[in-house]
Design a protein around this motif. Structure first.
Motif, PDB file in Angstrom:
ATOM      1  N   THR A 194       0.819  -1.223   0.000  1.00  0.00           N
ATOM      2  CA  THR A 194       0.000   0.000   0.000  1.00  0.00           C
ATOM      3  C   THR A 194       0.847   1.264   0.000  1.00  0.00           C
ATOM      4  O   THR A 194       0.359   2.334   0.363  1.00  0.00           O
ATOM      5  CB  THR A 194      -0.937   0.012   1.234  1.00  0.00           C
ATOM      6  OG1 THR A 194      -0.149  -0.141   2.434  1.00  0.00           O
ATOM      7  CG2 THR A 194      -1.944  -1.114   1.169  1.00  0.00           C
ATOM      8  N   ILE A 195       2.110   1.144  -0.403  1.00  0.00           N
ATOM      9  CA  ILE A 195       2.986   2.311  -0.336  1.00  0.00           C
ATOM     10  C   ILE A 195       2.602   3.383  -1.351  1.00  0.00           C
ATOM     11  O   ILE A 195       2.840   4.561  -1.162  1.00  0.00           O
ATOM     12  CB  ILE A 195       4.465   1.887  -0.536  1.00  0.00           C
ATOM     13  CG1 ILE A 195       5.392   3.025  -0.116  1.00  0.00           C
ATOM     14  CG2 ILE A 195       4.727   1.462  -1.979  1.00  0.00           C
ATOM     15  CD1 ILE A 195       6.831   2.622  -0.022  1.00  0.00           C
ATOM     16  N   ASP A 196       1.971   2.986  -2.473  1.00  0.00           N
ATOM     17  CA  ASP A 196       1.495   3.976  -3.433  1.00  0.00           C
ATOM     18  C   ASP A 196      -0.034   3.940  -3.467  1.00  0.00           C
ATOM     19  O   ASP A 196      -0.659   3.079  -2.876  1.00  0.00           O
ATOM     20  CB  ASP A 196       2.078   3.736  -4.836  1.00  0.00           C
ATOM     21  CG  ASP A 196       1.952   2.279  -5.268  1.00  0.00           C
ATOM     22  OD1 ASP A 196       1.476   1.456  -4.473  1.00  0.00           O
ATOM     23  OD2 ASP A 196       2.335   1.970  -6.407  1.00  0.00           O
ATOM     24  N   LYS A 197      -0.629   4.919  -4.140  1.00  0.00           N
ATOM     25  CA  LYS A 197      -2.081   5.046  -4.171  1.00  0.00           C
ATOM     26  C   LYS A 197      -2.694   3.976  -5.075  1.00  0.00           C
ATOM     27  O   LYS A 197      -2.380   3.907  -6.262  1.00  0.00           O
ATOM     28  CB  LYS A 197      -2.483   6.443  -4.656  1.00  0.00           C
ATOM     29  CG  LYS A 197      -1.931   7.574  -3.781  1.00  0.00           C
ATOM     30  CD  LYS A 197      -2.408   7.455  -2.337  1.00  0.00           C
ATOM     31  CE  LYS A 197      -1.863   8.598  -1.486  1.00  0.00           C
ATOM     32  NZ  LYS A 197      -2.262   8.444  -0.070  1.00  0.00           N
ATOM     33  N   LEU A 198      -3.579   3.167  -4.506  1.00  0.00           N
ATOM     34  CA  LEU A 198      -4.203   2.073  -5.245  1.00  0.00           C
ATOM     35  C   LEU A 198      -5.710   2.121  -5.086  1.00  0.00           C
ATOM     36  O   LEU A 198      -6.237   2.713  -4.146  1.00  0.00           O
ATOM     37  CB  LEU A 198      -3.712   0.721  -4.701  1.00  0.00           C
ATOM     38  CG  LEU A 198      -2.223   0.392  -4.741  1.00  0.00           C
ATOM     39  CD1 LEU A 198      -1.971  -0.906  -3.978  1.00  0.00           C
ATOM     40  CD2 LEU A 198      -1.728   0.267  -6.167  1.00  0.00           C
TER      41      LEU A 198
END
Length: 313
Positions: free
Chosen positions: A197-201
């Motif tokens: 979840t480190i980037d926007k998903l």
């Protein structure tokens, strides 16, 4: 101060990102290059020491609360101490400072391959070690003590479990234990979700990404179309989102980790993913391999673009 860390395979992509942000500034490190292309070429020095190594790129970010700022020399000193404590005491690295948010923060791009012996810096317990180091840096530099979202929003091991883990880790460090202790499956799963979840998903993208990592995800809806919750199964152990912590529940993923969920857009896609996890994983892996091949070819093309003019002169 909040820290985040990831590992990757390509220096050029990360360096391009760090350099491209508004008001980005290269403020330190131990390398001679002054732009992404030059630094990427320089990082090849450590790559050549261990050409078979995978995921050799280390990316760490350190961010202060809104009301705190540091000058560049202090940021550099702090970054150097952080890396040394994390085991990067003989590694190439650079430090970029970004001013594109309200929080004063830096990004560190480092090679995980040591220059003195060509070995990879070990990453066992790296999240736990990072948090411990950051808490100490806050005390040493008189900074505000800040808990990370992982510390605040995850269910930690019991006191007894924590003492056992610390004892086994100490035994390994002192040579009394041949192999490092296994982290609890629960903690490994928490860290896996953190990285996913480190980037926007969107929610379907998260489900698909977790399936690729071997995590079985379950999610149900009531007759009124509202979420009944989310659960995970990994390494033959099952966990509800609630048992992992507030950030891992279905609403918590949206609130604390920025996962975008729109029922009308996502529910049908999620249902299909849950019913056909293997099929989706295979398709996703094919896509990832295609992108990887494209990136690899782009690197080759860049190298040819630099070399051909020299050959024709």
């Amino acid at each position: 101060m909040i820290g985040n860390q990831t590992k990757g395979r390509g220096f050029r992509g990360l360096l391009n990102y760090l350099e491209s942000q508004k008001d980005a500034k290269l403020i330190g490190g131990n390398m001679g290059g002054n732009n992404a292309r030059a630094l990427a070429r320089e990082f090849k020095i450590s790559r050549q020491l261990n050409p078979e190594a995978d995921r050799v790129v280390y990316h760490a970010s350190l961010s202060l609360p809104e009301n705190e700022r540091l000058d560049e020399p202090t940021w550099n000193e702090l970054a150097n101490r952080y890396l040394e404590e994390m085991g990067f005491d003989s590694n190439q690295y650079v430090v970029y400072r970004h001013s594109n948010t309200e929080h004063d923060h830096i990004h560190i791009c480092a090679s995980r391959i040591r220059l003195d012996n060509g070995k990879i810096v070990h990453d066992s317990w790296d999240y736990k070690r990072s948090e411990t180091i950051i808490r100490q840096l806050e005390r040493d530099y008189g900074l505000q003590q800040t808990q990370s979202s992982h510390e605040k929003l995850s269910r930690n091991p019991s006191i007894g479990q924590q003492k056992r883990l610390e004892r086994e880790h100490e035994e390994y460090i002192n040579g009394e234990r041949i192999t490092p202790q296994e982290r609890p499956i629960k903690q490994q799963l928490q860290e896996l979700i953190d990285r996913a979840t480190i980037d926007k998903l969107t929610m379907p993208q998260l489900v698909e990404r977790l399936q690729l990592q071997g995590v079985e995800v379950r999610h149900g809806l009531t007759r009124n179309g509202k979420s009944k919750g989310i659960s995970y199964s990994w390494n033959d152990q099952k966990f509800s989102g609630t048992s992992l912590g507030p950030a891992y529940t279905f609403p918590g993923l949206q609130k604390h980790k920025g996962i975008d969920y729109q029922p009308q857009r996502d529910d049908e896609h999620i249902e299909h993913l849950l019913k056909n996890p293997k099929e989706q994983a295979v398709e996703s892996q094919r896509f990832i391999n295609t992108i990887a091949d494209f990136i690899e070819q782009s690197v080759v093309d860049d190298a040819l673009a630099e070399t051909l003019p020299q050959l024709t002169e």
